[in-house]
Design an enzyme around this catalytic site. Structure first.
Site, PDB file in Angstrom:
ATOM      1  CB  SER A  71     -31.072  22.748 -17.497  1.00 21.32           C
ATOM      2  OG  SER A  71     -32.630  22.248 -17.208  1.00 21.32           O
ATOM      3  N   GLY A 126     -32.855  23.495  -3.591  1.00 27.12           N
ATOM      4  CA  GLY A 126     -33.066  24.039  -2.537  1.00 27.12           C
ATOM      5  C   GLY A 126     -33.595  23.270  -1.241  1.00 27.12           C
ATOM      6  CB  ALA A 127     -36.184  21.107  -0.935  1.00 25.57           C
ATOM      7  CG  LEU A 129     -35.225  17.399  -0.568  1.00 24.91           C
ATOM      8  CD1 LEU A 129     -37.497  16.737  -1.329  1.00 24.91           C
ATOM      9  CD2 LEU A 129     -35.869  16.373   0.717  1.00 24.91           C
ATOM     10  CG  ASP A 180     -25.872  14.722   0.187  1.00 27.99           C
ATOM     11  OD1 ASP A 180     -25.938  14.846   0.741  1.00 27.99           O
ATOM     12  OD2 ASP A 180     -25.734  16.484  -0.277  1.00 27.99           O
ATOM     13  CE1 TYR A 232     -23.581  21.623   4.829  1.00 27.65           C
ATOM     14  CE2 TYR A 232     -21.114  22.477   4.526  1.00 27.65           C
ATOM     15  CZ  TYR A 232     -22.084  20.669   4.678  1.00 27.65           C
ATOM     16  OH  TYR A 232     -22.283  19.351   4.592  1.00 27.65           O
TER      17      TYR A 232
END
Length: 390
Positions: A71, A126-127, A129, A180, A232
């Protein structure tokens, strides 16, 4: 940064890392869920849209079964594994997402070659989105194309969405629904994706914000969340218990007029969880109808009602999200709600373009007055779904 610029940067980073040119660079967009939260795994309706912030994946096949993933993002470690050694629990951390896609493709009958992969991203982690689905879908479309080019059968986008979900559920251990991946794969500029999570039927609904003089303002609270943690999963368990007590396969099957009966059958907490799902499904249907007839300026009240339901019935908000929503409304937003799985992340506000600075200032002032960390505020537009860039 434009998607093309991010793709070029990713290709350069791949060449620097692996000493060769990638076969291509693919993009997977993040998503904003306009309305319809936690309804996906209950077989209900959702209305997300792909956003103009993407994750990119540069790929090239190898002559063996080795996979090397790296990455460009700070704080990540490169991983090298054999495709045949991939299984749930074999990889942890960020690499479980792309390697989970490779494993799930193999499970779907696509025998993959070894490959080198380098990823980069402008989707905040972590937002709320869906940076995870953006990564999964970029890798999925890239690997599916490379496998097809190598004489193996490709997969359509519905199958790739299932691959991404299986990677996240089984390899990562996050019990998420299908929304998603569908948003990232089926998104289209100027449209929201109306998804029936039971039938998997997709309809594109006009969401031309620019023409309506509106923007979607994302308010990233910087309160990080993770779907693999217990909150969750506990919400999912509550929904399962409620459906069983009401004698239906999923809460999608509970009509609004059964809520009074449900209140008698369920304990208070479980009832409130069920009420959120039942009413949220209706809000999605109402939002689709409103967008088609009246346009986006008319959906503000539905966004507001959705947030109240998530805050009070499903209890997945937090003080920072509530403050962002309240401050945005006081600053002139037409409607606002938290978006994503909850327990942190982002809220969104539908704002007249001429008033976006006033809303930003109102949110920043509110956070400063409470001593909260300054949120990151930015606008997003409905964008095209996962695709090849280079």
């Amino acid at each position: 940064m434009s998607a093309d610029a991010l793709a070029a940067r990713t290709a350069d980073a791949f060449a620097a890392r692996f000493g060769r040119t990638p076969a291509g660079v693919w993009a997977g967009p993040g998503r904003v869920n306009l309305i319809g939260e936690h309804t996906d795994y209950n077989g209900g309706f959702v209305l997300p849209f792909a956003i103009d912030k993407t994750t990119t994946a540069a790929l090239a096949v190898r002559g063996d079964r080795t996979v090397r993933v790296a990455s460009a993002l700070a704080g990540t470690e490169a991983v090298e594994v054999d495709v045949d050694g991939l299984r749930p629990g074999s990889v942890t951390g960020w690499a479980a997402y792309p390697l989970g896609v490779a494993w799930a493709l193999e499970q779907a009958g696509v025998r993959l070659p070894g490959f080198d992969l380098l990823v980069d991203s402008e989707v905040p982690v972590g937002a709320g989105l869906s940076s995870s689905a953006a990564l999964e879908c970029a890798v999925a479309v890239g690997l599916a194309e490379l496998a097809a080019l190598d004489g193996r059968a490709g997969l359509d986008r519905r199958a790739l969405a299932a691959v991404g979900r299986r990677a996240e559920n089984d390899m990562v251990g996050a019990p998420t629904g299908i929304m998603d991946q569908y948003a990232s794969l089926f998104g289209s500029a100027g449209s929201a994706v109306f998804l029936d999570c039971r039938s998997k039927e997709v309809q594109l609904v006009p969401l031309v914000l620019d023409a309506a003089g509106l923007v979607c303002l994302v308010m990233d609270t910087k309160v990080s969340h993770a779907h693999a943690t217990g909150d969750y999963a506990r919400r999912r368990d509550s929904c399962t218990r409620a459906a069983e007590a009401l004698g239906v396969p999923l809460l999608r099957d509970v009509p609004h007029d059964r809520l009074a009966e449900a209140q008698q059958l369920l304990d208070d907490e479980t009832f409130r969880r069920a009420r959120h799902i039942v009413t949220e499904n209706q809000r999605v249907v109402d939002a689709v109808r409103t967008l088609r007839i009246e346009g986006p300026a008319a959906i503000g009240r539905l966004l507001d009602a959705s947030h109240v339901s998530m805050r009070d019935d499903f209890e997945i908000s937090c003080p920072e999200l509530d403050l962002a929503v309240d401050a945005a409304r006081e600053g002139g937003a037409l409607g606002a709600r938290m978006t994503g799985g909850g327990f942190g992340g982002s809220a969104i506000a539908l704002v007249p373009a001429a008033g976006v600075d006033a809303v930003r200032d109102a949110v920043w002032r509110a956070f400063a007055s409470r001593g909260f960390r300054q949120p990151e505020l930015f606008t997003v537009r409905p964008a095209d779904g996962a695709r090849r860039l280079l």
